[in-house]
Design a protein around this motif. Structure first.
Motif: not given
Length: 472
Positions: A59-83
């Motif tokens: 589960l961890v491996a699948i979610r970790a790989l899937t999150f990459v194309p959605f760029r969930l590791y790159e966003s700055l959390w203080r600027y979280t938006s609907v996107y």
């Protein structure tokens, strides 16, 4: 304490992505275990717990790989938006589907509660979104005390963008206290937490109650009549008025907090100011010797600026007031002009001085902008109006013809049309002098009548500007 936290944050900054990855994968484990606890009311049986541990690495491996194309590791959390929330939902949904397919394969555990898939996905979306919104909330709560309370006129797209920028950029120190908008459908609602307080009819009551430090006109397409109405409404309160650029002035169509400016007199005009098209004039001026009289005045100094951009061979600036001449000379010298520039102090009513300047510099084009133009003052000093405007024009025109000037342009005024003042009459006489001088002359004489020149010295416009600065 704050210094310690700042040092810790500085040390952790190079490892931002690793920390974000570890935090999100930790939430993956937590949400999955919480889903099991909810499924079994807090008492997870042995076989279900065994299935949890067997499937967890996958589960961890699948979610970790899937999150990459959605760029969930790159966003700055203080600027979280609907996107970002949309990306979280997409990443969790796709990874949940992939994990479900894995559990149905031979590699998956013998049994895996199907309700866990749904509960786990919902919990993970809430957790990932929650930590991001928590970071954004903490950033907003940690902002310093705003220096300026701003009331925003216009609860449209421009107002929404400006409020969002105010909340995202603490360095500006603006606090929006509310909106004013004439749309009845917006009354009582909030935009980014900022209330719509009423309409323009309620402006006086709103100002008395909320006491903002500034009023921001956030209607880029506002007609001048609307702007004038707002200025009149705010006049008793002596409050600064800010505005946004007109839509025609926005190159990329984007609005930012840094584009806020003080209300200018151009915003009160019924039409856009007309600028100079330099292309036709360049053929006239480029490479030629030009003389401008009254070079330190409003019109003369602007002529010097425009002429300097057209690359003349030389520019002679003729002016009797040393301070204004020094100012335009310094301005043009700072621009490192590639042509000869000659500041000359003199009076157009001085025949000898005028002829000396003409013979020394041999101008090919003369712009005669020197004149007395203050209507009330000329009513009180009619002799000076005639001496400067009429006699000065005659002496300059005669000297120009003697020196073989190619073109002579008199800057006149619309007040010379059916004149009702001494100033207007003196300018009309100067036009007649030029018409008489042009008969049989080798010099091409012309007269250009100006209307009201925006923000010229001595006009009513600077008075309007001072009133606006004082709050109406």
């Amino acid at each position: 304490m704050s210094d310690t936290l700042a040092r810790i944050a500085a040390l952790a900054r190079p490892f931002h992505r690793l920390l974000a990855l570890a935090c999100q994968l930790g939430l993956v484990v937590l949400s999955n275990w919480l889903a099991f606890l909810l499924r079994f009311d807090g008492d997870v049986p042995y076989r279900a717990e065994e299935a949890f541990w067997l499937a967890l690495p996958w589960l961890v491996a699948i979610r970790a790989l899937t999150f990459v194309p959605f760029r969930l590791y790159e966003s700055l959390w203080r600027y979280t938006s609907v996107y970002d929330l949309r990306a979280i939902a997409g990443g969790v949904g796709i990874s949940s589907l992939a994990f479900f397919l894995f559990t149905q394969s031979p590699l998956g555990p013998a049994m895996y509660p199907r309700s866990v898939f749904v509960v786990d996905a919902l919990l993970l979306i809430l957790l990932l979104g929650g930590v991001r919104m928590g970071r954004r909330l903490s950033a907003e709560l940690s902002r310093g005390k705003p220096e300026k309370r701003v009331l925003i006129l216009g609860a449209g797209d421009a107002g929404e963008l400006i409020v969002r920028d105010m909340k995202h950029n603490p360095s500006y120190h603006y606090q929006p206290v509310g909106f004013v908008d004439d749309d009845p459908a917006k009354q009582g609602h909030r935009i980014h937490g900022v209330p719509v307080l009423g309409t323009r009819e309620d402006l006086s009551k709103i100002l008395q109650r909320w006491r903002p430090d500034e009023v921001l006109l956030a209607i880029p397409h506002a007609e001048p009549g609307v702007v004038r109405s707002v200025v009149r409404s705010l006049e008793p309160f002596k409050i600064p008025i800010k505005t946004l650029p007109k839509l025609r002035d926005l190159l990329d169509g984007k609005l930012e907090l840094s584009q806020i400016r003080s209300l200018a007199v151009e915003d009160l005009l019924a039409r856009a100011p007309v600028g100079l098209d330099p292309i036709p004039v360049k053929h006239l001026v480029a490479g030629r010797r030009v003389l401008v009289t009254g070079a330190g005045g409003s019109i003369g100094s602007e002529l010097c600026r425009q002429i300097s951009r057209l690359k003349p061979a030389s520019l002679v600036m003729f002016e009797r007031y040393e301070n204004s001449l020094h100012a335009i000379r310094t301005e043009l010298e700072d621009a490192a002009q590639p042509f000869g520039m000659w500041p000359v102090i003199g009076d157009v009513t001085d025949r000898v001085r005028v002829r000396e300047v003409m013979q020394e510099h041999q101008p090919e084009i003369v712009f005669h902008a020197a004149a007395h133009k203050h209507v009330p003052l000329m009513e009180e000093n009619p002799c000076e109006a005639i001496k400067n405007n009429v006699r000065g024009t005659r002496l300059l025109a005669e000297a120009a013809e003697e020196a073989g000037v190619d073109r002579f342009i008199l800057i006149s005024t619309d007040k010379a049309v059916n004149p009702t003042s001494v100033m207007g009459a003196s300018k009309r006489l100067s036009e007649l002098v030029i018409q008489r001088q042009a008969i049989g002359s080798g010099t091409s004489f012309a007269v250009v009548r100006f209307g009201n020149v925006l923000a010229s010295n001595g006009s009513v416009v600077p008075r309007f500007v001072e009133q606006i600065k004082r709050g109406g």
